[in-house]
Design a protein around this motif. Structure first.
Motif, PDB file in Angstrom:
ATOM      1  N   ARG A 180       0.846  -1.184   0.000  1.00 52.32           N
ATOM      2  CA  ARG A 180       0.000   0.000   0.000  1.00 52.32           C
ATOM      3  C   ARG A 180       0.882   1.235   0.000  1.00 52.32           C
ATOM      4  NH1 ARG A 180      -3.999   0.668   4.914  1.00 52.32           N
ATOM      5  NH2 ARG A 180      -2.056   1.084   6.004  1.00 52.32           N
ATOM      6  N   ARG A 181       0.528   2.164  -0.857  1.00 50.32           N
ATOM      7  CA  ARG A 181       1.312   3.380  -0.958  1.00 50.32           C
ATOM      8  C   ARG A 181       1.134   4.213   0.297  1.00 50.32           C
ATOM      9  NH1 ARG A 181       1.063   7.730  -5.934  1.00 50.32           N
ATOM     10  NH2 ARG A 181       2.809   9.021  -5.236  1.00 50.32           N
ATOM     11  N   ARG A 182       2.230   4.396   1.005  1.00 55.30           N
ATOM     12  CA  ARG A 182       2.177   5.119   2.268  1.00 55.30           C
ATOM     13  C   ARG A 182       2.431   6.609   2.063  1.00 55.30           C
ATOM     14  NH1 ARG A 182       0.456   2.882   7.203  1.00 55.30           N
ATOM     15  NH2 ARG A 182       0.699   0.636   7.055  1.00 55.30           N
ATOM     16  N   ALA A 183       1.783   7.387   2.905  1.00 55.68           N
ATOM     17  CA  ALA A 183       2.026   8.823   2.873  1.00 55.68           C
ATOM     18  C   ALA A 183       3.393   9.109   3.476  1.00 55.68           C
ATOM     19  CB  ALA A 183       0.948   9.553   3.660  1.00 55.68           C
ATOM     20  N   PRO A 184       4.048  10.177   3.051  1.00 54.18           N
ATOM     21  CA  PRO A 184       5.332  10.545   3.641  1.00 54.18           C
ATOM     22  C   PRO A 184       5.196  10.751   5.141  1.00 54.18           C
ATOM     23  CG  PRO A 184       4.895  11.831   1.661  1.00 54.18           C
ATOM     24  CD  PRO A 184       3.647  11.080   1.969  1.00 54.18           C
ATOM     25  N   ARG A 185       6.235  10.399   5.862  1.00 59.86           N
ATOM     26  CA  ARG A 185       6.205  10.512   7.314  1.00 59.86           C
ATOM     27  C   ARG A 185       5.945  11.967   7.740  1.00 59.86           C
ATOM     28  NH1 ARG A 185       8.052   7.261  11.328  1.00 59.86           N
ATOM     29  NH2 ARG A 185       8.958   5.838   9.791  1.00 59.86           N
ATOM     30  N   ASN A 186       5.114  12.127   8.750  1.00 57.57           N
ATOM     31  CA  ASN A 186       4.791  13.434   9.335  1.00 57.57           C
ATOM     32  C   ASN A 186       4.061  14.374   8.368  1.00 57.57           C
ATOM     33  OD1 ASN A 186       6.098  12.683  11.764  1.00 57.57           O
ATOM     34  ND2 ASN A 186       8.075  13.349  10.954  1.00 57.57           N
ATOM     35  N   SER A 187       3.481  13.817   7.287  1.00 59.49           N
ATOM     36  CA  SER A 187       2.773  14.676   6.336  1.00 59.49           C
ATOM     37  C   SER A 187       1.287  14.798   6.663  1.00 59.49           C
ATOM     38  CB  SER A 187       2.929  14.136   4.910  1.00 59.49           C
ATOM     39  OG  SER A 187       2.245  12.890   4.784  1.00 59.49           O
ATOM     40  N   LEU A 188       0.801  13.989   7.601  1.00 61.84           N
ATOM     41  CA  LEU A 188      -0.626  13.988   7.901  1.00 61.84           C
ATOM     42  C   LEU A 188      -0.985  15.179   8.784  1.00 61.84           C
ATOM     43  CD1 LEU A 188      -2.975  12.111   7.168  1.00 61.84           C
ATOM     44  CD2 LEU A 188      -2.729  11.045   9.402  1.00 61.84           C
ATOM     45  N   ASN A 189      -2.091  15.824   8.460  1.00 65.91           N
ATOM     46  CA  ASN A 189      -2.577  16.940   9.259  1.00 65.91           C
ATOM     47  C   ASN A 189      -4.091  17.006   9.097  1.00 65.91           C
ATOM     48  OD1 ASN A 189      -3.246  18.675   6.903  1.00 65.91           O
ATOM     49  ND2 ASN A 189      -1.019  18.669   6.625  1.00 65.91           N
ATOM     50  N   PRO A 190      -4.802  17.754   9.959  1.00 65.53           N
ATOM     51  CA  PRO A 190      -6.266  17.794   9.881  1.00 65.53           C
ATOM     52  C   PRO A 190      -6.800  18.215   8.519  1.00 65.53           C
ATOM     53  CG  PRO A 190      -5.521  18.704  11.964  1.00 65.53           C
ATOM     54  CD  PRO A 190      -4.282  18.469  11.148  1.00 65.53           C
ATOM     55  N   ASP A 191      -6.180  19.210   7.883  1.00 66.72           N
ATOM     56  CA  ASP A 191      -6.666  19.657   6.575  1.00 66.72           C
ATOM     57  C   ASP A 191      -6.588  18.540   5.548  1.00 66.72           C
ATOM     58  OD1 ASP A 191      -7.394  22.194   7.326  1.00 66.72           O
ATOM     59  OD2 ASP A 191      -5.469  23.096   6.800  1.00 66.72           O
ATOM     60  N   ARG A 192      -5.497  17.818   5.542  1.00 68.28           N
ATOM     61  CA  ARG A 192      -5.342  16.721   4.574  1.00 68.28           C
ATOM     62  C   ARG A 192      -6.345  15.611   4.849  1.00 68.28           C
ATOM     63  NH1 ARG A 192      -1.456  12.368   4.207  1.00 68.28           N
ATOM     64  NH2 ARG A 192      -1.509  11.577   2.076  1.00 68.28           N
ATOM     65  N   ILE A 193      -6.620  15.352   6.096  1.00 67.93           N
ATOM     66  CA  ILE A 193      -7.611  14.334   6.457  1.00 67.93           C
ATOM     67  C   ILE A 193      -8.995  14.748   5.970  1.00 67.93           C
ATOM     68  CG2 ILE A 193      -8.815  13.239   8.388  1.00 67.93           C
ATOM     69  CD1 ILE A 193      -6.139  13.318   9.918  1.00 67.93           C
ATOM     70  N   LEU A 194      -9.352  16.017   6.169  1.00 62.24           N
ATOM     71  CA  LEU A 194     -10.675  16.476   5.744  1.00 62.24           C
ATOM     72  C   LEU A 194     -10.794  16.494   4.228  1.00 62.24           C
ATOM     73  CD1 LEU A 194     -11.357  19.363   8.289  1.00 62.24           C
ATOM     74  CD2 LEU A 194     -12.151  17.000   8.363  1.00 62.24           C
ATOM     75  N   ASP A 195      -9.728  16.859   3.526  1.00 63.84           N
ATOM     76  CA  ASP A 195      -9.750  16.810   2.061  1.00 63.84           C
ATOM     77  C   ASP A 195     -10.019  15.386   1.578  1.00 63.84           C
ATOM     78  OD1 ASP A 195      -9.248  19.507   1.808  1.00 63.84           O
ATOM     79  OD2 ASP A 195      -7.075  19.267   1.533  1.00 63.84           O
ATOM     80  N   ALA A 196      -9.335  14.432   2.188  1.00 62.92           N
ATOM     81  CA  ALA A 196      -9.517  13.030   1.806  1.00 62.92           C
ATOM     82  C   ALA A 196     -10.915  12.547   2.167  1.00 62.92           C
ATOM     83  CB  ALA A 196      -8.466  12.158   2.485  1.00 62.92           C
ATOM     84  N   ALA A 197     -11.433  12.991   3.294  1.00 63.04           N
ATOM     85  CA  ALA A 197     -12.776  12.583   3.713  1.00 63.04           C
ATOM     86  C   ALA A 197     -13.817  13.084   2.722  1.00 63.04           C
ATOM     87  CB  ALA A 197     -13.072  13.104   5.114  1.00 63.04           C
ATOM     88  N   ILE A 198     -13.683  14.318   2.258  1.00 60.32           N
ATOM     89  CA  ILE A 198     -14.625  14.869   1.283  1.00 60.32           C
ATOM     90  C   ILE A 198     -14.558  14.087  -0.020  1.00 60.32           C
ATOM     91  CG2 ILE A 198     -15.139  16.884  -0.141  1.00 60.32           C
ATOM     92  CD1 ILE A 198     -14.253  18.610   2.253  1.00 60.32           C
ATOM     93  N   THR A 199     -13.342  13.777  -0.472  1.00 62.74           N
ATOM     94  CA  THR A 199     -13.177  12.978  -1.695  1.00 62.74           C
ATOM     95  C   THR A 199     -13.844  11.619  -1.546  1.00 62.74           C
ATOM     96  OG1 THR A 199     -11.083  14.068  -2.249  1.00 62.74           O
ATOM     97  CG2 THR A 199     -11.486  11.904  -3.233  1.00 62.74           C
ATOM     98  N   LEU A 200     -13.626  10.980  -0.423  1.00 65.36           N
ATOM     99  CA  LEU A 200     -14.197   9.652  -0.169  1.00 65.36           C
ATOM    100  C   LEU A 200     -15.716   9.710  -0.099  1.00 65.36           C
ATOM    101  CD1 LEU A 200     -13.668   6.647   0.573  1.00 65.36           C
ATOM    102  CD2 LEU A 200     -13.527   7.379   2.959  1.00 65.36           C
ATOM    103  N   LEU A 201     -16.240  10.688   0.609  1.00 66.14           N
ATOM    104  CA  LEU A 201     -17.689  10.812   0.756  1.00 66.14           C
ATOM    105  C   LEU A 201     -18.371  11.093  -0.572  1.00 66.14           C
ATOM    106  CD1 LEU A 201     -17.666  12.851   4.070  1.00 66.14           C
ATOM    107  CD2 LEU A 201     -18.933  10.718   3.747  1.00 66.14           C
ATOM    108  N   ASP A 202     -17.795  11.993  -1.368  1.00 68.97           N
ATOM    109  CA  ASP A 202     -18.399  12.328  -2.656  1.00 68.97           C
ATOM    110  C   ASP A 202     -18.330  11.155  -3.626  1.00 68.97           C
ATOM    111  OD1 ASP A 202     -19.144  14.856  -1.894  1.00 68.97           O
ATOM    112  OD2 ASP A 202     -17.367  15.835  -2.714  1.00 68.97           O
ATOM    113  N   ARG A 203     -17.281  10.383  -3.551  1.00 68.96           N
ATOM    114  CA  ARG A 203     -17.102   9.266  -4.477  1.00 68.96           C
ATOM    115  C   ARG A 203     -17.925   8.043  -4.088  1.00 68.96           C
ATOM    116  NH1 ARG A 203     -11.457   7.448  -3.991  1.00 68.96           N
ATOM    117  NH2 ARG A 203     -12.332   6.005  -2.443  1.00 68.96           N
ATOM    118  N   ASP A 204     -17.924   7.707  -2.795  1.00 66.19           N
ATOM    119  CA  ASP A 204     -18.529   6.448  -2.367  1.00 66.19           C
ATOM    120  C   ASP A 204     -19.788   6.609  -1.529  1.00 66.19           C
ATOM    121  OD1 ASP A 204     -16.390   5.240  -3.656  1.00 66.19           O
ATOM    122  OD2 ASP A 204     -15.194   5.072  -1.819  1.00 66.19           O
ATOM    123  N   GLY A 205     -20.070   7.818  -1.058  1.00 66.48           N
ATOM    124  CA  GLY A 205     -21.270   8.031  -0.255  1.00 66.48           C
ATOM    125  C   GLY A 205     -21.009   7.866   1.225  1.00 66.48           C
ATOM    126  N   ALA A 206     -21.909   8.426   2.017  1.00 65.22           N
ATOM    127  CA  ALA A 206     -21.749   8.404   3.472  1.00 65.22           C
ATOM    128  C   ALA A 206     -21.792   6.992   4.038  1.00 65.22           C
ATOM    129  CB  ALA A 206     -22.826   9.270   4.125  1.00 65.22           C
TER     130      ALA A 206
END
Length: 226
Positions: free
Chosen positions: A11-37
């Motif tokens: 699995r392609r891992r994110a770079p170390r220490n690159s995770l932050n709340p904004d990036r998590i929310l961006d990914a959550a919006i992408t996931l929700l719009d693509r696959d639904g709640a």
């Protein structure tokens, strides 16, 4: 002879220490719009980010907290028109259009905002602006409140209708199947429908244009000559 073992793609891992709340929310919006709640889980979000599930928990306590933050972020995208333009009807049109755009661009927002208890100044600002505009054209307290609810019902209902129709018609051959069913309707039983099939299909396909047409009519009905 040794048996070759299947190669497992890491699995392609994110770079170390690159995770932050904004990036998590961006990914959550992408996931929700693509696959639904319904498909939104902490594991699915972690996979979308390329991190372990516990890494997400280091920024948010859980799915509910992320859902609330996503809903608030989406509400932040509604841009209110400048106040005091001496055109309350035009301002109401712009506010409703912003809400419609939010729900059509982010279909998951509708479910989030109707199932979560969302506060925040952005949601309150939208409601307050609409009520103020409705009062400014002379509607009574009760009529202003009812007009606000009616406008939101029409706007949200239109967004839901258009996004679900667009999704259904995106399937291979879906448009052709709809047209084929309409083409075989007996004209002697449904004369007006059969006669207006081309216009009806055109109106249903022009989601945003049709919403604007209906919104103008709703505003005229609610505001009259104001």
């Amino acid at each position: 002879m040794p048996v070759a073992q299947p190669v497992r793609s890491a699995r392609r891992r994110a770079p170390r220490n690159s995770l932050n709340p904004d990036r998590i929310l961006d990914a959550a919006i992408t996931l929700l719009d693509r696959d639904g709640a319904e498909a939104f889980t902490m594991r699915a979000l972690a996979e979308q980010l390329g991190v372990g599930t516990m890494a997400v928990y280091s920024h948010f306590r859980g799915k509910d907290e992320i859902s609330d933050a996503v809903a608030q972020r989406l509400l932040d995208t509604i841009e209110l028109p400048p106040a005091g333009t001496a055109d309350p009807r035009g301002e109401l049109h712009e506010v409703c259009r912003g809400v419609y755009r939010l729900f059509t661009e982010h279909p998951s927002a509708l479910q989030l905002l109707t199932t979560r208890q969302i506060g925040g100044e952005d949601a309150i600002a939208v409601i307050d602006r609409m009520l103020a505009l409705l009062r400014s054209v002379g509607l009574s307290r009760c009529d202003a409140a009812r007009a606000h609810v009616a406008l939101m019902q029409y706007t949200i209902g239109s967004a839901l209708w258009n996004t679900r129709r667009a999704r259904a018609l995106s399937e291979d051959g879906a448009r052709e199947r709809v047209r084929a069913k309409l083409d075989v309707l007996p004209a002697d039983r449904y004369p007006t429908l059969v006669d207006l099939v081309p216009e009806l299909l055109c109106a249903q396909d022009e989601g945003a244009v049709q919403y604007e047409y209906g919104l103008d009519g709703v505003l005229r009905g609610l505001l009259g000559g104001r």
